[in-house]
Design a protein around this motif. Structure first.
Motif, PDB file in Angstrom:
ATOM      1  N   GLN A 145       0.840  -1.191   0.000  1.00  0.00           N
ATOM      2  CA  GLN A 145       0.000   0.000   0.000  1.00  0.00           C
ATOM      3  C   GLN A 145       0.886   1.256   0.000  1.00  0.00           C
ATOM      4  OE1 GLN A 145      -2.428  -0.318   3.408  1.00  0.00           O
ATOM      5  NE2 GLN A 145      -3.815   1.320   2.779  1.00  0.00           N
ATOM      6  N   ARG A 146       1.956   1.202   0.782  1.00  0.00           N
ATOM      7  CA  ARG A 146       2.856   2.349   0.844  1.00  0.00           C
ATOM      8  C   ARG A 146       3.650   2.487  -0.453  1.00  0.00           C
ATOM      9  NH1 ARG A 146       6.772   2.438   5.178  1.00  0.00           N
ATOM     10  NH2 ARG A 146       6.828   4.608   4.561  1.00  0.00           N
ATOM     11  N   THR A 147       4.077   1.345  -0.985  1.00  0.00           N
ATOM     12  CA  THR A 147       4.813   1.394  -2.255  1.00  0.00           C
ATOM     13  C   THR A 147       3.941   2.015  -3.332  1.00  0.00           C
ATOM     14  OG1 THR A 147       5.876  -0.669  -1.590  1.00  0.00           O
ATOM     15  CG2 THR A 147       6.173   0.026  -3.870  1.00  0.00           C
ATOM     16  N   ALA A 148       2.691   1.564  -3.413  1.00  0.00           N
ATOM     17  CA  ALA A 148       1.774   2.097  -4.424  1.00  0.00           C
ATOM     18  C   ALA A 148       1.577   3.588  -4.212  1.00  0.00           C
ATOM     19  CB  ALA A 148       0.440   1.362  -4.355  1.00  0.00           C
ATOM     20  N   ASN A 149       1.443   3.958  -2.954  1.00  0.00           N
ATOM     21  CA  ASN A 149       1.274   5.360  -2.613  1.00  0.00           C
ATOM     22  C   ASN A 149       2.479   6.192  -3.041  1.00  0.00           C
ATOM     23  OD1 ASN A 149       1.761   7.574  -0.341  1.00  0.00           O
ATOM     24  ND2 ASN A 149      -0.444   7.279  -0.674  1.00  0.00           N
ATOM     25  N   TRP A 150       3.664   5.645  -2.794  1.00  0.00           N
ATOM     26  CA  TRP A 150       4.913   6.330  -3.154  1.00  0.00           C
ATOM     27  C   TRP A 150       5.028   6.503  -4.664  1.00  0.00           C
ATOM     28  CZ3 TRP A 150       9.471   4.254  -5.536  1.00  0.00           C
ATOM     29  CH2 TRP A 150      10.600   5.114  -5.454  1.00  0.00           C
ATOM     30  N   LEU A 151       4.537   5.481  -5.387  1.00  0.00           N
ATOM     31  CA  LEU A 151       4.578   5.540  -6.849  1.00  0.00           C
ATOM     32  C   LEU A 151       3.463   6.428  -7.409  1.00  0.00           C
ATOM     33  CD1 LEU A 151       5.174   1.743  -7.615  1.00  0.00           C
ATOM     34  CD2 LEU A 151       6.751   3.599  -8.188  1.00  0.00           C
ATOM     35  N   GLY A 152       2.574   6.873  -6.543  1.00  0.00           N
ATOM     36  CA  GLY A 152       1.426   7.634  -7.023  1.00  0.00           C
ATOM     37  C   GLY A 152       0.400   6.752  -7.707  1.00  0.00           C
ATOM     38  N   TRP A 153       0.331   5.490  -7.270  1.00  0.00           N
ATOM     39  CA  TRP A 153      -0.578   4.542  -7.931  1.00  0.00           C
ATOM     40  C   TRP A 153      -1.872   4.331  -7.165  1.00  0.00           C
ATOM     41  CZ3 TRP A 153       2.846  -0.046 -10.108  1.00  0.00           C
ATOM     42  CH2 TRP A 153       3.651   0.460 -11.128  1.00  0.00           C
ATOM     43  N   ASP A 154      -2.112   5.116  -6.128  1.00  0.00           N
ATOM     44  CA  ASP A 154      -3.430   5.027  -5.498  1.00  0.00           C
ATOM     45  C   ASP A 154      -4.452   5.424  -6.541  1.00  0.00           C
ATOM     46  OD1 ASP A 154      -2.464   4.388  -2.991  1.00  0.00           O
ATOM     47  OD2 ASP A 154      -2.159   6.490  -2.451  1.00  0.00           O
ATOM     48  N   ASN A 155      -5.607   4.792  -6.490  1.00  0.00           N
ATOM     49  CA  ASN A 155      -6.667   5.116  -7.438  1.00  0.00           C
ATOM     50  C   ASN A 155      -6.186   5.117  -8.884  1.00  0.00           C
ATOM     51  OD1 ASN A 155      -8.764   5.458  -5.562  1.00  0.00           O
ATOM     52  ND2 ASN A 155      -7.863   7.435  -4.978  1.00  0.00           N
ATOM     53  N   SER A 156      -5.538   4.027  -9.282  1.00  0.00           N
ATOM     54  CA  SER A 156      -5.110   3.937 -10.677  1.00  0.00           C
ATOM     55  C   SER A 156      -5.221   2.494 -11.147  1.00  0.00           C
ATOM     56  CB  SER A 156      -3.654   4.391 -10.808  1.00  0.00           C
ATOM     57  OG  SER A 156      -2.807   3.383 -10.296  1.00  0.00           O
ATOM     58  N   TYR A 157      -5.278   2.349 -12.463  1.00  0.00           N
ATOM     59  CA  TYR A 157      -5.307   0.986 -13.016  1.00  0.00           C
ATOM     60  C   TYR A 157      -3.968   0.287 -12.791  1.00  0.00           C
ATOM     61  CZ  TYR A 157      -9.692   2.196 -15.304  1.00  0.00           C
ATOM     62  OH  TYR A 157     -10.978   2.574 -15.546  1.00  0.00           O
ATOM     63  N   GLN A 158      -2.843   1.048 -12.938  1.00  0.00           N
ATOM     64  CA  GLN A 158      -1.544   0.396 -12.692  1.00  0.00           C
ATOM     65  C   GLN A 158      -1.530  -0.234 -11.319  1.00  0.00           C
ATOM     66  OE1 GLN A 158      -2.186   3.495 -13.693  1.00  0.00           O
ATOM     67  NE2 GLN A 158      -0.362   4.711 -13.278  1.00  0.00           N
ATOM     68  N   GLY A 159      -2.057   0.515 -10.341  1.00  0.00           N
ATOM     69  CA  GLY A 159      -2.055   0.028  -8.964  1.00  0.00           C
ATOM     70  C   GLY A 159      -2.801  -1.289  -8.843  1.00  0.00           C
TER      71      GLY A 159
END
Lengths: 342, 298, 278
Positions: free
Chosen positions: C129-143
């Protein structure tokens, strides 16, 4: 383009192959040197595990020699990729692509090489004609008989028109009748293609009937190279003597019919019923094979087999008989090394 | 040796996608969670102090974790044996050559494709106290269905979750058991039959022993699922009912919206690692426990 | 004669038992589907709600509009489809390396791969969850997609099939100069089609049904999957809209049930691959 028309002798110079490491190391091929002439049908013959397949695979480039050199034509190919060696190989299991049709299987080697569609189709058709596969082009390998699959494997090799054909026991999955027919066809194919064939088998009948020359291997070592007749008439070692010929040569213990450091070998057809002969034996079995009779007898020198004409006057089971060798056809081998001495 | 090195570049190229993905999304988070587990962090996650490895035993012994552990274990106890028995029962029932048996097999496997959300919400609808079908049909026998509703009573909420889980896993259990049954050689039954064994004896002496590999597999999977239950809790009870923790499983303790450790990455990590260890220990125990009683055929 | 009668009676008995058990297993689905096919008040008129009368698509239609289910279905379809394609590709590649190539450290690397199979999502989500957040992938299809693109299970399954292909096929191809990618694409992959089908189906269902990970990184409406969207239709306080949830359930489950019926055999193969081979 006609088939054939390559010059391709294959030369192996003290080729050795070891598998494994440390204590588990096994020497599969041990310093084998062999000259295979252009357009020759060379048979690599030996029992299973003698290294013959490994030797063939080193020619193909599927295995790297541990030491020694492999030449195809004039070129040193130790480091040459298989696809650049101008060879084609037929595997024991045929290695057909099960999901491709016969046509696609035959065309595949050309497709990989970037041959155009029309030419590919023509070449495949020609190979299919040669091998009588025209009616099966749309089938998949699973729908073919063993013999037909074997032909597809051959067709796939010949479309490449290679300088050297490598065959690894291609007939061993066929039944006896088909094997006989196919032997003749392969000889015919060799004549038509006029290329170099290297053919691995453990079957001495194939070796005798097909080869221009036979190389006999045992435990990774080359025992003898020669024409089938040579190898049969003048086996270079006790191993070759016993491996070639059915039933195998009678090999007497050292000292019998010779000196203590020599083993005498007599082919069954040269072991004669001779009143007063030097070998005293009791008949244990008589096999009538129609064109000949095999007489098995137990003697102080072990089991003996003699090949007799069906018209001969035959002893009965349990009879005592005297046998002796045809003096012209005795073979002498060193009792310790097994090497032929005369 | 030469050949081995020749294959290395293509091998690396082909492995890179999987290696990178598993590295970033599985191995790294595991390692990082193990690391965070012995730290205390503030809610920004920036300022962490090392709390030592006994932080793990502190978390393990904490009341929230112990309570959640009990809930998870209770859920496993409720779902695994019943799920197994029902699965075997359905498989035995359907393992007969009858006309149209394929339809029944499809029906029995039907829940395999239902995800946790659909399965849970189906039961949410059925169990709804005012207007749910079950409340209306069965409340004479089970008054709690209507008042306050199974999911709203701390005593019945967890069994109700278990009911939904069992139903959702039934298709999976059935398929595995069915495959297990069909791999039993028919001549074993026939020889037992010839020996005069009745159908009950054939079941206990032939079917069950031959099913042990499937039973072991299903036991491990169902136990792991029970310990890892999150979706059904989030959708059915939010760890409650109300402010009770009657259905707060370990995953819900970690991930639930209203979790008390929601902003405490150190404790969350420790709890997650402990959950992982628990699953491993249970699987190992089950493999040991079955041990030699598992017959893998010839 | 007598035994025939007994046998016949037994058969009838068994069918009766099968029907009863099937009815019990199917009851939850039946009840929900039928409620979804009734208009508001009818749906709660039990037990009449269980009779197939006065059927209408109104409820499903309003659920479709209210829940924006069309959009959510497309999201789920897109995410599950991408993950399925991705998993098949990464599994094929890695399995090929493990099955057909020899390189130093192969065994050790495969052991590491296998070990990751034991790590459940429930453990990794904390950090992911933090990694995705760091990547800016919250609320995204990549995420939603990228973290699921490689699975050890897939690598393991495909490697197993590759190892069963005759070694001579690769050798014959090598003699013709067929490279690794071409052999993979033209021979190994087509010959593994049944297993790839099972893997694909399995992956698709798993992604379609995933709940924990999407629930942790998706908070907006645009990227919600159908599973998350259902929760929105759950309105415990507004009983008048309650049956919208049944409509949503039918919409969410229908594609999956169709797949189950069509691909039952592949699904069973995929599920039992883990169990029977151990």
């Amino acid at each position: 383009m006609a088939y054939g028309a390559h010059v391709a002798q294959v030369r192996l110079e003290s080729v050795t192959k070891r598998f494994g490491e440390g204590d588990d190391q096994v020497t599969a091929v041990d310093a084998v040197s062999l000259d295979i002439h252009d357009h020759e049908f060379m048979i690599l013959l030996g029992p299973s595990g003698c290294g013959k397949s490994t030797l063939l695979r080193m020619v193909a480039g599927l295995e790297d020699p541990t030491s020694g050199d492999v030449y195809i034509g004039e070129e040193w190919v130790n480091n040459t990729q298989p696809k650049l060696r101008d060879i084609a190989m037929v595997f024991q299991s045929y290695a057909l692509y099960p999901h491709k049709t016969v046509r696609a299987n035959i065309e595949f080697p050309l497709k990989v090489r970037g041959v155009g569609k029309a030419e590919r189709a023509a070449e495949a058709q020609r190979a299919a004609d040669v091998l009588g596969l025209t009616d099966y082009m749309r089938r998949k390998p699973g729908q073919l008989s063993g013999g037909q699959r074997q032909r597809v494997a051959l067709a796939r090799a010949i479309v490449r028109n290679p300088a050297v054909f490598l065959m690894d026991e291609p007939l061993s999955n066929l039944d006896a009748k088909l094997r006989g027919d196919t032997r003749a066809e392969l000889v015919d194919l060799h004549r038509r293609f006029d290329s170099t064939f290297i053919y691995v088998t453990h079957d001495q009948v194939e070796a005798m009937t097909m080869g221009s020359r036979v190389a006999v291997l045992n435990a990774g070592r080359l025992e003898q190279v020669g024409t089938p007749q040579d190898v049969y008439d003048f086996p270079a070692s006790a191993f070759v003597a016993q491996f070639i010929g059915t039933p195998p040569m009678n090999l007497l213990p050292p000292g019998v019919l010779g000196t203590d450091d020599v083993q005498v070998g007599i082919r069954p057809e040269h072991l004669l019923l001779t009143p007063g002969g030097r070998l005293q034996a009791t008949v244990t079995q008589i096999e009538h094979l129609g064109h000949e009779v095999l007489l098995h007898a137990e003697s102080a020198a072990g089991r003996l087999v003699a090949r007799l004409a069906p018209s001969a006057a035959l002893p009965a089971m349990g009879d005592s008989v005297q046998l002796d060798a045809d003096a012209q056809h005795m073979h002498h081998f060193d009792a310790t090394t097994g090497v032929r001495v005369s | 040796m030469k050949r081995k090195l020749r294959d290395l570049p293509p091998a690396l190229l082909m492995l890179v996608p999987s290696l990178a993905l598993l590295g970033v999304w599985t191995i790294y988070p595991l390692a990082r969670a193990i690391d965070y587990g012995h730290k205390r962090c503030d809610s920004t996650f920036r300022n962490c102090t090392d709390a030592g490895w006994d932080r793990y035993s502190q978390v393990f012994q904490s009341k929230q974790f112990q309570d959640a552990l009990m809930v998870s274990l209770k859920l496993a106890v409720m779902t695994v044996p019943i799920g197994l028995v029902l699965g075997i029962g359905l498989a035995v029932l359907a393992d007969k050559h009858l006309k149209g048996i394929g339809i029944f097999r499809t029906i029995f496997s039907s829940t395999v494709a239902t995800g946790v959300a659909v399965a849970s919400l189906v039961w949410f609808v059925l169990l709804q106290p005012q207007i749910g079908v079950l409340a209306d049909l069965l409340s004479d026998w089970f008054p709690k269905l209507k008042n306050p509703g199974l999911l709203n009573d701390p005593d019945t909420a967890l069994p109700a979750v278990a009911l939904s889980s069992i139903w959702a896993s039934l298709g999976f259990t059935f398929i595995i058991m069915m495959a297990g049954l069909q791999s039993v050689p028919r001549d074993l039954y026939e020889s037992a039959y010839v020996d005069g064994a009745g159908s009950f004896r054939r079941f206990t002496n032939v079917t069950l022993p031959m099913l042990t590999p499937s039973i072991l597999f299903v036991t491990v999977v169902l136990t792991t699922r029970a310990l890892q239950s999150y979706g059904e809790i989030a959708l059915l009870t939010q760890g409650g009912p109300q402010s009770t923790k009657a259905t707060t499983t370990i995953p819900y303790l970690i991930y639930g919206n209203n979790s008390v450790i929601h902003n405490d990455i150190g404790t969350k990590s420790a709890a997650a690692v402990l959950l992982f260890l628990l699953c491993l220990v249970f699987a190992a125990l089950q493999f040991r426990g079955f041990g030699k009683r598992v017959h893998y055929g010839n | 004669m007598a035994t025939d009668t007994v046998r016949g009676a037994r058969k009838v008995g068994r069918y009766a038992l099968l029907v009863v058990v099937a009815a019990v297993v199917l009851f939850p689905i039946y009840a929900v589907v039928l409620q979804a096919l009734k208009s508001g008040p009818d749906a709660f008129d039990h037990p009449r709600s269980l009779l197939p009368v006065d059927l209408t698509f109104d409820t499903i239609r309003s659920a479709w509009t209210d829940g924006n289910l069309g959009h959510l279905l497309l999201n789920s379809l897109f995410v599950s489809g991408m993950v399925t394609i991705g998993v098949i590709i990464t599994s094929l590649l890695a399995a090929y390396a493990f099955a057909f190539l020899e390189f130093p450290g192969r065994q050790a690397l495969f052991a590491i791969f296998l070990a990751t199979m034991l790590v459940p999502v429930e453990v990794t989500v904390v950090i992911n969850q933090r990694t995705a957040n760091w990547l800016g992938w919250d609320n995204s299809y990549q995420g939603l997609i990228v973290p699921s693109l490689a699975t050890t299970f897939g690598v393991f399954l495909v490697r197993q099939v590759f190892l069963q292909l005759p070694k001579e096929l690769r050798e014959a191809a090598a003699l013709d100069g067929v490279g690794h990618m071409r052999f993979l694409y033209e021979v190994a992959a087509p010959l593994s089609r049944p297993t790839l089908g099972a893997l694909g189906l399995f992956t698709f269902l798993g992604t379609w049904n995933a709940y924990l990970w999407p629930s942790q990184i998706i908070t907006d409406n645009d990227h919600q999957t159908i599973q998350l969207g259902l929760n929105k239709l759950k309105t415990p306080n507004d009983i008048s809209k309650f049956n919208l949830l049944t409509g949503g359930l039918v919409v969410a489950a229908l594609p999956i049930f169709i797949m189950l019926v069509v691909f039952q055999r592949q699904l069973v193969r995929g599920l039992t691959a883990g169990a029977v081979k151990g």
